[in-house]
Write a protein that holds these residues in place. Structure first.
Motif, PDB file in Angstrom:
ATOM      1  N   ALA A 134     -39.987  21.840 -32.651  1.00 17.21           N
ATOM      2  CA  ALA A 134     -41.081  21.472 -33.550  1.00 17.21           C
ATOM      3  C   ALA A 134     -40.555  20.752 -34.792  1.00 17.21           C
ATOM      4  N   LYS A 135     -39.422  21.221 -35.301  1.00 14.84           N
ATOM      5  CA  LYS A 135     -38.804  20.592 -36.478  1.00 14.84           C
ATOM      6  C   LYS A 135     -38.375  19.161 -36.141  1.00 14.84           C
ATOM      7  N   ALA A 136     -37.794  18.971 -34.970  1.00 11.06           N
ATOM      8  CA  ALA A 136     -37.365  17.640 -34.549  1.00 11.06           C
ATOM      9  C   ALA A 136     -38.575  16.716 -34.363  1.00 11.06           C
ATOM     10  N   LYS A 137     -39.632  17.229 -33.753  1.00  5.98           N
ATOM     11  CA  LYS A 137     -40.842  16.422 -33.564  1.00  5.98           C
ATOM     12  C   LYS A 137     -41.451  16.027 -34.901  1.00  5.98           C
ATOM     13  N   ALA A 138     -41.456  16.942 -35.854  1.00  3.73           N
ATOM     14  CA  ALA A 138     -42.000  16.639 -37.176  1.00  3.73           C
ATOM     15  C   ALA A 138     -41.203  15.520 -37.833  1.00  3.73           C
ATOM     16  N   GLY A 139     -39.897  15.575 -37.717  1.00  2.78           N
ATOM     17  CA  GLY A 139     -39.053  14.526 -38.281  1.00  2.78           C
ATOM     18  C   GLY A 139     -39.269  13.186 -37.590  1.00  2.78           C
ATOM     19  N   THR A 140     -39.446  13.220 -36.282  1.00  3.32           N
ATOM     20  CA  THR A 140     -39.689  12.007 -35.515  1.00  3.32           C
ATOM     21  C   THR A 140     -41.025  11.390 -35.900  1.00  3.32           C
ATOM     22  N   SER A 141     -42.045  12.214 -36.074  1.00  2.00           N
ATOM     23  CA  SER A 141     -43.364  11.716 -36.463  1.00  2.00           C
ATOM     24  C   SER A 141     -43.297  10.996 -37.801  1.00  2.00           C
ATOM     25  N   GLU A 142     -42.572  11.575 -38.742  1.00  2.00           N
ATOM     26  CA  GLU A 142     -42.421  10.944 -40.052  1.00  2.00           C
ATOM     27  C   GLU A 142     -41.714   9.603 -39.921  1.00  2.00           C
ATOM     28  N   SER A 143     -40.688   9.536 -39.110  1.00  2.00           N
ATOM     29  CA  SER A 143     -39.944   8.289 -38.914  1.00  2.00           C
ATOM     30  C   SER A 143     -40.828   7.215 -38.289  1.00  2.00           C
ATOM     31  N   ILE A 144     -41.640   7.598 -37.329  1.00  2.00           N
ATOM     32  CA  ILE A 144     -42.541   6.641 -36.682  1.00  2.00           C
ATOM     33  C   ILE A 144     -43.561   6.116 -37.691  1.00  2.00           C
ATOM     34  N   LYS A 145     -44.105   6.996 -38.533  1.00  2.00           N
ATOM     35  CA  LYS A 145     -45.052   6.555 -39.557  1.00  2.00           C
ATOM     36  C   LYS A 145     -44.398   5.568 -40.514  1.00  2.00           C
ATOM     37  N   LYS A 146     -43.145   5.803 -40.884  1.00  2.00           N
ATOM     38  CA  LYS A 146     -42.436   4.880 -41.771  1.00  2.00           C
ATOM     39  C   LYS A 146     -42.203   3.539 -41.080  1.00  2.00           C
ATOM     40  N   LEU A 147     -41.889   3.566 -39.778  1.00  2.00           N
ATOM     41  CA  LEU A 147     -41.691   2.318 -39.042  1.00  2.00           C
ATOM     42  C   LEU A 147     -42.987   1.519 -38.966  1.00  2.00           C
ATOM     43  N   ILE A 148     -44.093   2.206 -38.740  1.00  2.00           N
ATOM     44  CA  ILE A 148     -45.388   1.525 -38.687  1.00  2.00           C
ATOM     45  C   ILE A 148     -45.682   0.874 -40.031  1.00  2.00           C
ATOM     46  N   GLY A 149     -45.284   1.520 -41.109  1.00  2.00           N
ATOM     47  CA  GLY A 149     -45.470   0.957 -42.445  1.00  2.00           C
ATOM     48  C   GLY A 149     -44.662  -0.311 -42.650  1.00  2.00           C
ATOM     49  N   LEU A 150     -43.610  -0.502 -41.885  1.00  2.00           N
ATOM     50  CA  LEU A 150     -42.778  -1.697 -41.994  1.00  2.00           C
ATOM     51  C   LEU A 150     -43.318  -2.868 -41.179  1.00  2.00           C
ATOM     52  N   GLN A 151     -44.372  -2.641 -40.437  1.00  2.00           N
ATOM     53  CA  GLN A 151     -44.937  -3.673 -39.581  1.00  2.00           C
ATOM     54  C   GLN A 151     -45.380  -4.877 -40.427  1.00  2.00           C
ATOM     55  N   ALA A 152     -45.199  -6.050 -39.875  1.00  2.00           N
ATOM     56  CA  ALA A 152     -45.564  -7.277 -40.576  1.00  2.00           C
ATOM     57  C   ALA A 152     -47.064  -7.319 -40.843  1.00  2.00           C
ATOM     58  N   LYS A 153     -47.420  -7.857 -42.009  1.00  2.00           N
ATOM     59  CA  LYS A 153     -48.835  -7.973 -42.382  1.00  2.00           C
ATOM     60  C   LYS A 153     -49.352  -9.373 -42.059  1.00  2.00           C
ATOM     61  N   THR A 154     -48.419 -10.344 -42.015  1.00  2.00           N
ATOM     62  CA  THR A 154     -48.806 -11.725 -41.719  1.00  2.00           C
ATOM     63  C   THR A 154     -47.905 -12.274 -40.627  1.00  2.00           C
ATOM     64  N   ALA A 155     -48.387 -13.358 -40.032  1.00  2.00           N
ATOM     65  CA  ALA A 155     -47.606 -14.069 -39.016  1.00  2.00           C
ATOM     66  C   ALA A 155     -47.582 -15.551 -39.388  1.00  2.00           C
TER      67      ALA A 155
END
Length: 179
Positions: A134-155
């Motif tokens: 559960a601890k590992a999954k929680a950390g992974t979820s946070e990392s995925i949310k941060k990666l999504i935040g890095l997604q490009a806003k424009t092309a």
């Protein structure tokens, strides 16, 4: 944020169950395991105390195993929870019988030795594994949310001989994109 708070509460509850289970299991193990029992205080060698210590582990910490195993058995399927619930219940029930009726066991030619340590330690270790997962999954979820935040806003697309920046949502099939 609400989901994160709920996950943190569940993780905290699981952590408490792990700590209590392993602590009580260690005390029981100390008072019953060959070799270790020689160093244990007499109170820990008492089967009644071991029963008292094992009961909250079995029915409080192990409650989730029962909650998952009972519906699984109703549907005639077995899973990890079924195995843990069945194994620890058998060890706990036999140990309780030995505690209440040691003479019956002795009359059968068996040593009146309970296995409360087995039931408690198994529950504690399985819960520890679930806690780490559960601890590992929680950390992974946070990392995925941060990666999504890095997604490009424009092309940047090429229209004719010009490059034009547009919102990422407006990119369509057939656009030529400069990366």
């Amino acid at each position: 944020d609400f989901e994160k708070i709920e996950k943190e509460k569940a993780l905290s509850k699981l952590k408490n169950k792990v700590i209590v289970s392993l602590f009580l299991g260690a005390l029981i193990l100390w008072g019953s395991f060959p070799g270790l029992v020689n160093t244990a205080p007499d109170i820990l060698k008492n089967f009644w105390l071991q029963l008292l210590l094992a009961t909250p582990v079995q029915f409080w910490a192990g409650l989730d195993f029962y909650r998952a195993a009972i519906p699984a058995l109703k549907h005639r399927v077995a899973n990890m929870d079924t195995l843990v619930a069945l194994g620890t219940t058998v060890a706990y029930t036999y140990s309780s019988f030995v505690t209440f009726f040691p003479n019956v066991v002795i009359d059968l030619g068996l040593e009146a030795m309970p296995y409360f340590d087995v039931a408690s330690i198994v529950i504690g270790l399985i819960l520890l594994g679930r806690y780490f997962e559960a601890k590992a999954k929680a950390g992974t979820s946070e990392s995925i949310k941060k990666l999504i935040g890095l997604q490009a806003k424009t092309a940047r697309i090429i229209k004719g001989e010009k490059e034009v920046d547009i919102p990422i949502e407006e990119v369509a099939i057939g656009n030529v994109i400069r990366v």
